[in-house]
Design a protein around this motif. Structure first.
Motif, PDB file in Angstrom:
ATOM      1  N   VAL A 136      -6.531   4.143  -0.170  1.00 42.36           N
ATOM      2  CA  VAL A 136      -5.322   3.335  -0.152  1.00 42.36           C
ATOM      3  C   VAL A 136      -5.739   1.894  -0.367  1.00 42.36           C
ATOM      4  O   VAL A 136      -6.421   1.313   0.453  1.00 42.36           O
ATOM      5  N   THR A 137      -5.387   1.336  -1.486  1.00 42.39           N
ATOM      6  CA  THR A 137      -5.781  -0.052  -1.727  1.00 42.39           C
ATOM      7  C   THR A 137      -4.550  -0.866  -2.092  1.00 42.39           C
ATOM      8  O   THR A 137      -3.733  -0.430  -2.883  1.00 42.39           O
ATOM      9  N   PRO A 138      -4.428  -2.038  -1.505  1.00 44.17           N
ATOM     10  CA  PRO A 138      -3.282  -2.861  -1.887  1.00 44.17           C
ATOM     11  C   PRO A 138      -3.437  -3.260  -3.355  1.00 44.17           C
ATOM     12  O   PRO A 138      -4.531  -3.218  -3.881  1.00 44.17           O
ATOM     13  N   CYS A 172       0.839  -1.202   0.000  1.00 44.65           N
ATOM     14  CA  CYS A 172       0.000   0.000   0.000  1.00 44.65           C
ATOM     15  C   CYS A 172       0.871   1.248   0.000  1.00 44.65           C
ATOM     16  O   CYS A 172       0.349   2.360   0.033  1.00 44.65           O
ATOM     17  N   THR A 201      -8.385   0.994   3.713  1.00 46.56           N
ATOM     18  CA  THR A 201      -8.413   0.397   2.394  1.00 46.56           C
ATOM     19  C   THR A 201      -9.781  -0.213   2.150  1.00 46.56           C
ATOM     20  O   THR A 201     -10.583  -0.324   3.071  1.00 46.56           O
TER      21      THR A 201
END
Ligand code: FAD
Ligand code: SF4
Ligand code: SF4
Lengths: 325, 328
Positions: free
Chosen positions: B177-179, B42, B78
């Protein structure tokens, strides 16, 4: 597809998935839909075998190879475009209608002209011969050479590939040196024929070429998938080095150079509209970055990038030839 | 000699190492292939142990692109519902004041319904996938002042595009925020660029396949090239990025096979996997063998499951660089 950690990097990288439709030929398709439902839908054919997925895969899975294998199982293809290419190959031994050209038939370095070159669409034999001669080679083209089989192998036509290979093999193996213009041919001859062949840029690496003081031109250097990921990224370093050494030439750095033009892997034949759309996006970016010219060290990409008619796109050896002293 | 130092692996650790050595005037080549864990992460950097120079390096590397413009610790969330605090912010990171979340149809990075359920304070919206102008129009129709959107722009266009989108829509925007999404890729890209700018020769898409004394075999497509070096730095990452391999019941460094903690199990259940991840090459004081050094998550105990994240691997590389430099 054992070893897939389902990280999704391949999906993120895939231009076909990103730009075209919600279609993906990669691992999920291979691992789930195809074996389970024996689904012969189009997804397997929308892949340009650009190899981006393979480059980013942390597990280093041979994704494109698996896709091509799957196509082999689905052979013959159902779409009209690829059927036509196959018919052409049966009839003329080439994947593009070959045209007349003039080149020496004897010499030391065998130029493998490739179908796009012989069809005079890009990377025309005369100009490549001139370039090789300027680099100090004694180039020739054996008139008996046919398609290397690479475009047909991407359609899954294994038998036809074998037939063509048998025609080329003796002619290639008797040559002192083999040089190719099309990266598809380079990889095919090295890997499938087991014969050492250089891409023309690899051949030119140590050559001393003299260029004219040409007009100022801002070049967008396209990174052909089958060259930069197939033959190897080192060739793009050579391409950049040569262009940088040419008076008047400025190579731009736009960030989108590595994106696929959308035409490879039989997609231009099968899905001309989709191949156009991908090329158009790329050419637009080049235009926005202020490029005057697209230089593609692959005849096939040059043809596809020319289609949107926004910017001039030339094959790299033709460009070099046009500026020789 | 082709280079003073050959760094294997261009994740956070390899880039930091290359940057510092290049800055010290050394001739550094960085060979890297595949997606590093750094780019899959992230991209949230949390300072665990102070180091002013490293802080400065990170801020400088990101500044040009609008990353890490501010230092303040915040929590971001996320679409997977995980919370992660970070120490460096970009102008578009702090979403604590946002009351709306906009997902884009067809973009799987960010699901506003999920975000709304997790936080309990966001109103979810879905907008059509479109170009920047149309997206701005759609955002205008959302009444809330501050909206969370998925990451949409690559590093080169990040700051300018976000600014434009804010101006045209009249809304304040924050980025989710996204992996497996852009933040980690951006971090990775800005570190690679920093290493390049410092003078490192970055050989991307290439893999070190074999190492002999003083030279390495580098695979580039269908070719192999040899490269000679003065010192070698292993920064190939952990299991996920192929810096370590698991075969049979061993965790092994694939190139040299050195000093790897053994995992005594043929089957990897989760306890063993944790153990496998926590092992790595034991590079005491970063020196693994004569002329061979290691840094980042490839080093034993530096892996993520042990709570060692980006800052820790970069700090490890930062300090290791000094040792490599002094040794040469
Ligand atoms: C999904 C996910 C989310 C995460 N989120 C966070 C977060 O928000 N914050 C945080 O602090 N940490 C996070 N982490 C952890 C963090 O990403 C890692 O600790 C860190 O990136 C490790 O960096 P590295 O440089 O050691 O290794 P990597 O980043 O993995 O880099 C190693 C590189 O070396 C290459 N390589 C290996 N062998 C060779 C070879 N022989 N030749 C050439 N190249 C080679 C690999 O392909 C890879 O590109 C996350 C991790 C994951 C997986
Ligand atoms: S080779 Fe290219 S087009 Fe094909 S699945 Fe992989 S990334 Fe997509
Ligand atoms: S990139 Fe590789 S490991 Fe990741 S999902 Fe795709 S095939 Fe699986």
């Amino acid at each position: 597809m054992n070893g897939c950690i389902k990280c999704g990097e391949c999906l993120t990288a895939c231009h076909a998935y990103r730009h075209l439709r919600d279609q993906f030929s990669g691992p999920r398709r291979l691992a789930v839909e195809y074996p389970r439902f024996n689904d012969t839908s189009e997804e397997a054919f929308i892949c340009t075998t650009c190899g981006y997925c393979e480059e980013v895969c942390p597990s280093e899975l041979a994704i494109t190879q698996a896709i091509v294998q799957m196509r082999g199982k689905m052979f013959p293809p159902q779409n009209e475009g690829q059927k036509k290419v196959l018919e052409l190959a049966y009839r003329t031994d080439h994947s593009v209608e070959p045209k007349e050209y003039s080149a020496p038939e004897k010499g030391k370095t065998l130029l493998f002209p490739g179908c796009v070159g012989k069809g005079r669409l890009a990377g025309r034999p005369e100009e490549v011969i001139k370039l090789l001669t300027a680099a100090g080679a004694e180039p020739y083209i054996h008139p008996g050479l046919v398609c290397c089989g690479s475009p047909l192998s991407k359609m899954g036509a294994a038998e036809e590939v074998e037939r063509l290979k048998n025609i080329n093999y003796p002619l290639l193996s008797e040559a002192e040196k083999v040089v190719t213009v099309c990266p598809g041919c380079t990889t095919m001859i090295n890997k499938s024929y087991g014969i050492a062949a250089l891409h023309i840029l690899e051949y030119l690496q140590d050559a001393e070429l003299n260029f004219i003081d040409g007009d100022d031109v801002r070049v967008y250097l396209h990174h052909p998938c089958h060259l930069s990921r197939g033959v190897g990224p080192h060739v793009m370093d050579i391409a950049k080095e040569i262009l940088d050494s040419m008076p008047g030439v400025t190579v731009l750095d736009c960030g989108s150079e590595k994106d696929c033009c959308g035409g490879g892997g039989g997609v231009l034949a099968a899905y001309p509209r989709e191949a156009y759309a991908t090329a158009d996006l790329k050419v637009k970016e080049a235009q926005e970055a202020g490029a005057d010219l697209i230089v593609a060290p692959c005849p096939f990409c040059a043809v596809n990038l020319r289609r949107p008619k926004r910017l001039k796109a030339v094959e790299m050896s033709e460009f070099l030839c046009s500026r020789l002293k | 000699m082709d280079c003073d130092v050959l760094v294997v692996g261009g994740g956070a650790a390899g880039c930091t190492m290359s940057y510092r050595l290049s800055k010290a005037g050394m001739n550094v080549a960085l060979v890297t292939s595949g997606t590093p864990a750094t780019a899959m992460s992230c991209g949230r950097i949390k300072v665990t142990e102070e180091n002013k120079e490293l802080r400065q390096f990170i801020r400088q590397a990101g500044e040009k692109y609008g990353l890490f413009t501010e230092e303040r610790e915040v929590q971001a969330y996320t679409n997977k519902g995980t919370l992660y605090s970070q120490s460096f912010l970009s102008d578009y990171d702090d979403s604590s004041q946002a009351r709306a979340a906009a997902g884009i149809e067809g973009n799987k990075d960010f699901n506003p319904d999920l975000a709304a359920r997790i936080t309990g304070r966001l109103t979810p919206y879905w907008i059509r996938q479109a170009d920047l102008d149309e997206t701005a129009e759609s955002l205008k129709e959302i009444p809330e002042e501050m909206i969370i959107i998925p990451p949409l722009f690559d590093i080169r266009h990040y700051r300018s595009s976000m600014k434009k989108l804010e101006e045209q829509s009249g809304r304040k925007l924050r980025e989710a925020v996204t992996p497996l999404s852009l933040p980690g890729k951006r971090l990775h890209e800005c570190l690679i660029q920093a290493a390049k700018a410092a003078g490192t020769r970055v050989l991307e898409g290439r893999k070190v396949t074999d190492i002999t004394a003083q030279s390495a075999l580098i695979q580039s497509g269908i070719r192999e090239q040899e490269m000679t070096y003065g010192a070698l730095v292993l920064a190939g990452g952990n299991l996920i990025s192929g810096g370590l391999v698991l075969d049979g019941n061993m965790v092994r460094e694939p190139l040299l096979g050195i000093n790897v903690t053994e995992v005594a199990s043929t089957r990897l259940r989760s306890a063993e996997l944790t153990e496998a991840l926590s092992s790595g090459i034991c590079a005491h004081g970063c020196r693994a063998a004569a002329g061979v050094y290691a840094c980042g998550s490839i080093v034993a105990g530096m892996s993520y499951p042990l709570n060692k994240g980006l800052w820790d691997v970069m700090l490890n590389a930062w300090n290791a660089a000094e040792k490599v430099r002094d040794a040469l």
